[in-house]
Design an enzyme around this catalytic site. Structure first.
Site, PDB file in Angstrom:
ATOM      1  CD1 TRP A  33      33.433  86.897   7.716  1.00 50.10           C
ATOM      2  CD2 TRP A  33      32.930  87.440   5.142  1.00 50.10           C
ATOM      3  NE1 TRP A  33      34.888  87.183   6.382  1.00 50.10           N
ATOM      4  CE2 TRP A  33      34.106  87.676   5.523  1.00 50.10           C
ATOM      5  CE3 TRP A  33      32.659  87.341   4.122  1.00 50.10           C
ATOM      6  CZ2 TRP A  33      34.811  88.667   4.005  1.00 50.10           C
ATOM      7  CZ3 TRP A  33      32.365  88.655   3.513  1.00 50.10           C
ATOM      8  CH2 TRP A  33      34.078  88.690   3.380  1.00 50.10           C
ATOM      9  CD  GLU A  76      40.750  89.908  -2.678  1.00 48.96           C
ATOM     10  OE1 GLU A  76      40.855  88.689  -2.548  1.00 48.96           O
ATOM     11  OE2 GLU A  76      41.312  90.598  -1.476  1.00 48.96           O
ATOM     12  CD  GLU A 113      42.982  85.230  -0.076  1.00 49.66           C
ATOM     13  OE1 GLU A 113      42.165  86.436  -0.682  1.00 49.66           O
ATOM     14  OE2 GLU A 113      42.940  85.781   1.644  1.00 49.66           O
ATOM     15  CG  HIS A 116      37.699  88.390  -0.287  1.00 46.22           C
ATOM     16  ND1 HIS A 116      39.551  88.151   0.649  1.00 46.22           N
ATOM     17  CD2 HIS A 116      37.931  87.794   1.628  1.00 46.22           C
ATOM     18  CE1 HIS A 116      39.777  87.055   1.975  1.00 46.22           C
ATOM     19  NE2 HIS A 116      38.560  87.291   1.826  1.00 46.22           N
ATOM     20  CD  GLU A 166      46.704  85.897   2.857  1.00 46.74           C
ATOM     21  OE1 GLU A 166      45.796  86.575   2.393  1.00 46.74           O
ATOM     22  OE2 GLU A 166      46.365  84.592   1.142  1.00 46.74           O
ATOM     23  CB  THR A 169      46.144  91.231   0.196  1.00 49.75           C
ATOM     24  OG1 THR A 169      46.157  90.245   0.891  1.00 49.75           O
ATOM     25  CG2 THR A 169      46.413  91.436  -0.628  1.00 49.75           C
ATOM     26  CG  ASP A 198      38.698  86.318   5.762  1.00 45.98           C
ATOM     27  OD1 ASP A 198      38.089  86.345   6.573  1.00 45.98           O
ATOM     28  OD2 ASP A 198      37.701  86.431   4.761  1.00 45.98           O
ATOM     29  CD  GLU A 199      43.071  88.940   1.865  1.00 47.30           C
ATOM     30  OE1 GLU A 199      43.879  88.331   2.087  1.00 47.30           O
ATOM     31  OE2 GLU A 199      43.070  89.259   1.065  1.00 47.30           O
ATOM     32  CG  HIS A 202      43.897  83.773   4.561  1.00 45.97           C
ATOM     33  ND1 HIS A 202      43.329  83.728   3.812  1.00 45.97           N
ATOM     34  CD2 HIS A 202      43.565  82.901   5.118  1.00 45.97           C
ATOM     35  CE1 HIS A 202      41.921  83.528   3.380  1.00 45.97           C
ATOM     36  NE2 HIS A 202      41.567  82.480   4.830  1.00 45.97           N
TER      37      HIS A 202
END
Length: 330
Positions: A33, A76, A113, A116, A166, A169, A198-199, A202
């Site tokens: 995305w 971020e 990252e 974000h 990670e 967050t 995503d976090e 990761h």
């Protein structure tokens, strides 16, 4: 062989699998995305109506929520600092032959990252609820000031840090998503949910790196984990400051806001520590030196000790008024 050379050897051993890590834990640019997927379409006929709707819904969100969202955004956006720090880790080579596997990982992780901050910044700008110039100055200060997370160039300590961070967050963005939904801002909720996803991905990657190191160098990895927990994990935004203020002066006040509304608390810190101990099966690791056995004992007892300390924390009922968010605008 020196500890530094052993670290380098282990990083070179793990590097053979970096391509598979990239494939498993990162998503190709064309498939992942992008911020514009969730924001009003500036090329569309209905752009102004979409912005107006976004601004109307944003009116429902409370003060501490805005402070937390701004702090998350600034954190971020300070990403250039994080990439330059990771590129200095033992075993990462960004120069020879276009860089090794680890530098490829770091660049692609940074690329993911970076989206974000872009997304949250544009949302804040369109919301009309915050002072963007003050936020921009804080972001520039945070990048200027850099940060020291206490890991040096040690990959073991760095991977403990990123595994923890990670997950932290993830917790923060996921809670913001839940709160936005509660206040009727479904679009913001979806944005933060995607960032949280995503976090978590990761986190799985970095914690897997630590798992692999435990398999080949258990004692040194145990000592590195103990070191990081003793030092305490410093948040990337710990040098946060408002314009005209001293370095780090805004971080505690931002943390208080996040604790007051339950976005990220001292209990979450303890919970993440326990999750890492469980994930890496610290109680089951064998072939440890005497020193590493003592480190294991320390780590196993630490969450309960930290939980008792966190119970005594008192968060101020009245929040600090930030230059980023003016109450009159809410």
């Amino acid at each position: 062989m020196s500890i530094k050379n052993i670290r380098l050897e282990v990083m070179q051993f793990l590097e053979k699998n970096v391509d598979s890590f990239v494939e498993q834990y990162l998503i190709p640019v064309e498939k992942i995305w992008q911020p514009s997927d969730f924001l009003p379409n500036s090329e569309g006929e209905n752009f102004f109506e979409e912005v107006k709707e976004l601004r109307e819904i944003a009116k429902e969100l409370p003060y501490d929520f805005w402070v937390t969202l701004v702090g998350d955004t600034i954190t971020e956006e300070a990403l250039p600092t994080y990439e330059s720090w990771l590129m200095d880790v033992e075993g990462v080579d960004q120069i020879e032959n276009g860089g090794n596997g680890w530098s490829k990982w770091i660049r692609q992780w940074t690329g993911e990252e970076n989206r974000h901050g872009d997304l949250l910044n544009k949302y804040l700008y369109l919301s009309g609820r915050v002072n963007m110039r003050e936020i921009e100055m804080t972001t520039q200060h945070l990048i200027n000031d850099g940060f020291d997370i206490g890991t040096g160039s040690d990959p073991y300590k760095n991977f403990v840090y990123t595994s923890f961070q990670e997950l932290a967050t993830y917790v923060s963005h996921n809670r913001v998503a839940q709160m936005a939904k509660k206040f009727g801002d479904n679009k913001l909720s979806k944005m933060c949910k995607m960032i949280a996803g995503d976090e978590m991905r990761h986190h799985h990657a970095y914690s897997e790196f630590v798992t692999r190191i435990f398999q080949v160098d258990p004692s040194e990895m145990m000592l590195a984990f103990q070191y990081m927990m003793k030092q305490k994990i410093v948040m990337p935004a710990h040098f946060l400051r408002e314009s005209g203020q001293k370095i780090s002066s805004a971080f505690e006040q931002f943390s208080d806001s996040a604790q007051r509304i339950g976005v990220y608390t001292a209990n979450d810190y303890v919970d993440i520590m326990q999750k890492l101990i469980t994930k890496w099966e610290i109680d089951k690791i064998t072939n440890l030196t005497d020193e590493a056995e003592k480190a294991r004992d320390y780590l196993m007892k630490l969450p309960a000790r930290m939980a008792r300390i966190s119970e005594r924390l008192v968060i101020p009922a009245e929040g600090h008024i930030f230059k980023w968010v003016e109450p009159a605008k809410l």
